[in-house]
Design a protein around this motif. Structure first.
Motif, PDB file in Angstrom:
ATOM      1  N   CYS A  21      57.714  83.735  27.240  1.00 21.40           N
ATOM      2  CA  CYS A  21      56.553  82.922  27.585  1.00 21.40           C
ATOM      3  C   CYS A  21      55.982  82.349  26.288  1.00 21.40           C
ATOM      4  O   CYS A  21      55.501  83.100  25.438  1.00 21.40           O
ATOM      5  N   GLU A  22      56.088  81.027  26.149  1.00 22.66           N
ATOM      6  CA  GLU A  22      55.654  80.390  24.906  1.00 22.66           C
ATOM      7  C   GLU A  22      54.192  79.968  24.984  1.00 22.66           C
ATOM      8  O   GLU A  22      53.747  79.376  25.968  1.00 22.66           O
ATOM      9  N   LEU A  23      53.443  80.258  23.927  1.00 19.76           N
ATOM     10  CA  LEU A  23      52.061  79.803  23.799  1.00 19.76           C
ATOM     11  C   LEU A  23      52.053  78.453  23.108  1.00 19.76           C
ATOM     12  O   LEU A  23      52.621  78.288  22.027  1.00 19.76           O
ATOM     13  N   GLY A  24      51.427  77.476  23.748  1.00 22.02           N
ATOM     14  CA  GLY A  24      51.389  76.129  23.201  1.00 22.02           C
ATOM     15  C   GLY A  24      50.507  76.019  21.976  1.00 22.02           C
ATOM     16  O   GLY A  24      49.761  76.951  21.615  1.00 22.02           O
ATOM     17  N   ASP A  25      50.555  74.849  21.347  1.00 22.21           N
ATOM     18  CA  ASP A  25      49.802  74.630  20.113  1.00 22.21           C
ATOM     19  C   ASP A  25      48.298  74.712  20.313  1.00 22.21           C
ATOM     20  O   ASP A  25      47.557  74.961  19.356  1.00 22.21           O
ATOM     21  N   ASP A  26      47.844  74.489  21.563  1.00 21.54           N
ATOM     22  CA  ASP A  26      46.401  74.546  21.811  1.00 21.54           C
ATOM     23  C   ASP A  26      45.885  75.973  21.934  1.00 21.54           C
ATOM     24  O   ASP A  26      44.681  76.200  22.087  1.00 21.54           O
ATOM     25  N   GLY A  27      46.782  76.953  21.886  1.00 19.96           N
ATOM     26  CA  GLY A  27      46.372  78.353  21.962  1.00 19.96           C
ATOM     27  C   GLY A  27      46.041  78.828  23.360  1.00 19.96           C
ATOM     28  O   GLY A  27      45.621  79.978  23.531  1.00 19.96           O
ATOM     29  N   GLU A  28      46.251  77.983  24.369  1.00 20.40           N
ATOM     30  CA  GLU A  28      45.914  78.351  25.738  1.00 20.40           C
ATOM     31  C   GLU A  28      47.063  78.095  26.724  1.00 20.40           C
ATOM     32  O   GLU A  28      47.309  78.904  27.613  1.00 20.40           O
ATOM     33  N   THR A  29      47.741  76.965  26.582  1.00 23.56           N
ATOM     34  CA  THR A  29      48.769  76.583  27.546  1.00 23.56           C
ATOM     35  C   THR A  29      50.000  77.464  27.405  1.00 23.56           C
ATOM     36  O   THR A  29      50.465  77.735  26.300  1.00 23.56           O
ATOM     37  N   ARG A  30      50.521  77.894  28.571  1.00 21.39           N
ATOM     38  CA  ARG A  30      51.716  78.735  28.600  1.00 21.39           C
ATOM     39  C   ARG A  30      52.895  77.931  29.148  1.00 21.39           C
ATOM     40  O   ARG A  30      52.733  77.133  30.059  1.00 21.39           O
ATOM     41  N   TYR A  31      54.064  78.203  28.594  1.00 24.69           N
ATOM     42  CA  TYR A  31      55.298  77.582  29.073  1.00 24.69           C
ATOM     43  C   TYR A  31      56.340  78.673  29.314  1.00 24.69           C
ATOM     44  O   TYR A  31      56.439  79.634  28.546  1.00 24.69           O
ATOM     45  N   ASN A  32      57.115  78.501  30.358  1.00 21.94           N
ATOM     46  CA  ASN A  32      58.296  79.330  30.572  1.00 21.94           C
ATOM     47  C   ASN A  32      59.372  78.730  29.675  1.00 21.94           C
ATOM     48  O   ASN A  32      59.839  77.615  29.912  1.00 21.94           O
ATOM     49  N   ALA A  33      59.785  79.455  28.639  1.00 20.15           N
ATOM     50  CA  ALA A  33      60.552  78.846  27.566  1.00 20.15           C
ATOM     51  C   ALA A  33      61.783  79.664  27.208  1.00 20.15           C
ATOM     52  O   ALA A  33      61.941  80.826  27.609  1.00 20.15           O
ATOM     53  N   ALA A  34      62.670  79.031  26.439  1.00 20.61           N
ATOM     54  CA  ALA A  34      63.852  79.697  25.901  1.00 20.61           C
ATOM     55  C   ALA A  34      64.101  79.167  24.502  1.00 20.61           C
ATOM     56  O   ALA A  34      63.708  78.038  24.162  1.00 20.61           O
ATOM     57  N   VAL A  35      64.777  79.972  23.694  1.00 20.84           N
ATOM     58  CA  VAL A  35      65.080  79.588  22.320  1.00 20.84           C
ATOM     59  C   VAL A  35      66.507  79.993  21.996  1.00 20.84           C
ATOM     60  O   VAL A  35      67.019  80.986  22.528  1.00 20.84           O
ATOM     61  N   CYS A  36      67.150  79.209  21.152  1.00 23.40           N
ATOM     62  CA  CYS A  36      68.497  79.511  20.661  1.00 23.40           C
ATOM     63  C   CYS A  36      68.404  79.679  19.148  1.00 23.40           C
ATOM     64  O   CYS A  36      67.905  78.775  18.449  1.00 23.40           O
ATOM     65  N   LEU A  37      68.886  80.810  18.621  1.00 22.82           N
ATOM     66  CA  LEU A  37      68.666  81.131  17.222  1.00 22.82           C
ATOM     67  C   LEU A  37      69.738  82.070  16.701  1.00 22.82           C
ATOM     68  O   LEU A  37      70.534  82.621  17.455  1.00 22.82           O
ATOM     69  N   ASP A  38      69.750  82.262  15.401  1.00 26.34           N
ATOM     70  CA  ASP A  38      70.421  83.385  14.772  1.00 26.34           C
ATOM     71  C   ASP A  38      69.502  83.902  13.678  1.00 26.34           C
ATOM     72  O   ASP A  38      68.315  83.525  13.635  1.00 26.34           O
ATOM     73  N   GLY A  39      70.011  84.744  12.801  1.00 29.02           N
ATOM     74  CA  GLY A  39      69.141  85.340  11.796  1.00 29.02           C
ATOM     75  C   GLY A  39      68.623  84.366  10.765  1.00 29.02           C
ATOM     76  O   GLY A  39      67.626  84.642  10.088  1.00 29.02           O
ATOM     77  N   ASP A  40      69.273  83.213  10.636  1.00 31.53           N
ATOM     78  CA  ASP A  40      68.893  82.250   9.607  1.00 31.53           C
ATOM     79  C   ASP A  40      68.012  81.123  10.097  1.00 31.53           C
ATOM     80  O   ASP A  40      67.210  80.584   9.330  1.00 31.53           O
ATOM     81  N   ARG A  41      68.162  80.725  11.377  1.00 25.35           N
ATOM     82  CA  ARG A  41      67.404  79.559  11.808  1.00 25.35           C
ATOM     83  C   ARG A  41      67.260  79.513  13.325  1.00 25.35           C
ATOM     84  O   ARG A  41      68.001  80.170  14.059  1.00 25.35           O
ATOM     85  N   VAL A  42      66.294  78.729  13.758  1.00 29.62           N
ATOM     86  CA  VAL A  42      66.130  78.388  15.167  1.00 29.62           C
ATOM     87  C   VAL A  42      66.824  77.044  15.378  1.00 29.62           C
ATOM     88  O   VAL A  42      66.470  76.048  14.753  1.00 29.62           O
ATOM     89  N   TYR A  43      67.811  77.025  16.288  1.00 30.59           N
ATOM     90  CA  TYR A  43      68.584  75.800  16.513  1.00 30.59           C
ATOM     91  C   TYR A  43      67.923  74.876  17.522  1.00 30.59           C
ATOM     92  O   TYR A  43      68.034  73.647  17.422  1.00 30.59           O
ATOM     93  N   GLY A  44      67.258  75.452  18.504  1.00 34.19           N
ATOM     94  CA  GLY A  44      66.603  74.633  19.505  1.00 34.19           C
ATOM     95  C   GLY A  44      65.797  75.490  20.448  1.00 34.19           C
ATOM     96  O   GLY A  44      65.998  76.705  20.534  1.00 34.19           O
ATOM     97  N   SER A  45      64.872  74.852  21.147  1.00 29.17           N
ATOM     98  CA  SER A  45      64.073  75.559  22.152  1.00 29.17           C
ATOM     99  C   SER A  45      63.863  74.629  23.341  1.00 29.17           C
ATOM    100  O   SER A  45      64.117  73.420  23.265  1.00 29.17           O
ATOM    101  N   TYR A  46      63.366  75.196  24.434  1.00 33.72           N
ATOM    102  CA  TYR A  46      63.246  74.444  25.681  1.00 33.72           C
ATOM    103  C   TYR A  46      62.103  75.011  26.499  1.00 33.72           C
ATOM    104  O   TYR A  46      61.890  76.232  26.538  1.00 33.72           O
TER     105      TYR A  46
END
Length: 300
Positions: A94-119
């Protein structure tokens, strides 16, 4: 390039320590089988909603039973990165938006070095919009295991969602779910439940529609009023299921060779090439079936 991919079927709760321990355990099991890409379910960090529709507490005005809201650059995601190391990991939260209030059902693709993308999940079923805001973008991105596109659960019911990712060059579509059994008239054998059937049919159809590798994770067991159907799987571009967990918890593991498979399966009939966008105008019209007198049927 040939890689080994693993799709997870497992039960994740509100207990973050349980979540991280399970992520670590399953990553270890996947790596022992050579996996370079591991896909965890929707809401693997913090659990999913405890109920849907008119059956519970999924309203914006309460914090009761809602998943913890996490920032994409927060310590929880960094902890997953530490566990991931050189393995490419896709995971839901559950991602918290930049406004500190809005919630998104989210996913992220990553490894130990970087975040490749999110949705952020675009399509919302059964009152989920009372707990999450909707996303508005489908975009693929490059990773060490190939070009990947993310989608979440109900998205798989919409051919346009997978097609948008395929047109953006996705070779592997990762579909993370917390997909439950039917709420009414549930089958005694959950593998034969109509929602299990739909889950599996969508996975095979979307892979074949777009001639992509399709990796579907799912929650298993129960949480709140929801009973999940598992059936994590890996599907090839011909719609063939290479590995599946069926109802159980665990890993579906398979070796996939994107380049060789694409050459073989797209060498003749290539669906993306043979499209006719000039005759598809109605697909993007804003009018819905309801506006022309169609009425939804309850208990689908």
């Amino acid at each position: 390039m040939s890689i080994i991919a693993a799709a997870v079927s497992a039960n994740f709760t509100r207990d973050l320590e349980q979540n991280f321990a399970l992520v670590e355990q399953l990553l270890g099991e996947a790596r022992a089988q050579g996996a370079q890409l591991v896909v965890f379910p929707e809401a693997a960090i913090g659990g999913y909603l405890s109920s849907l529709g008119n059956h519970g507490d999924t309203v914006r005005t309460t914090n009761r039973s809602l998943p913890p809201a996490i920032r994409l650059d927060g310590p929880e995601i960094q902890r997953v990165q530490a566990l991931a190391g050189t393995t490419v990991v896709c995971i839901g939260f559950c991602e918290l938006g930049d406004d500190g209030e809005t919630r998104y059902n989210a996913a992220v693709c990553l490894d130990g070095d970087r975040v490749y993308g999110s949705y952020r999940k675009v399509h919302q079923p059964l009152g989920e919009n009372m707990s999450y805001a909707a996303g508005d973008t489908y975009r693929a991105f490059d990773t060490p295991v190939g070009r990947v596109g993310l989608q979440i659960c109900y998205d798989k019911a919409f051919p346009e969602a997978a097609r948008a990712l395929a047109l953006d060059g996705a070779e592997i579509v990762v579909s993370l779910s917390a997909w439950p059994a039917a709420r009414t008239a549930t089958a005694e054998d959950l593998q034969q439940d109509r929602w299990t059937y739909r889950f599996n049919l969508f996975d095979a159809a979307r892979a074949l529609d777009n001639q992509v590798f399709w990796i579907a994770s799912n929650q298993s067991g129960t949480f709140g009023s929801l009973r999940y159907v598992g059936n994590a799987k890996i599907v090839d571009p011909g719609g063939n299921v290479l590995a599946t967990t069926l109802l159980g918890a665990g890993l579906a593991v398979a070796e996939i060779d994107v380049d060789a498979t694409f050459r073989a399966m797209r060498g003749g009939m290539f669906h993306l090439r043979d499209r006719r966008p000039d005759v598809y105008a109605a697909v993007t019209e804003r009018d819905t079936p309801q506006s022309s007198g169609w009425k939804a049927v309850a208990h689908a």
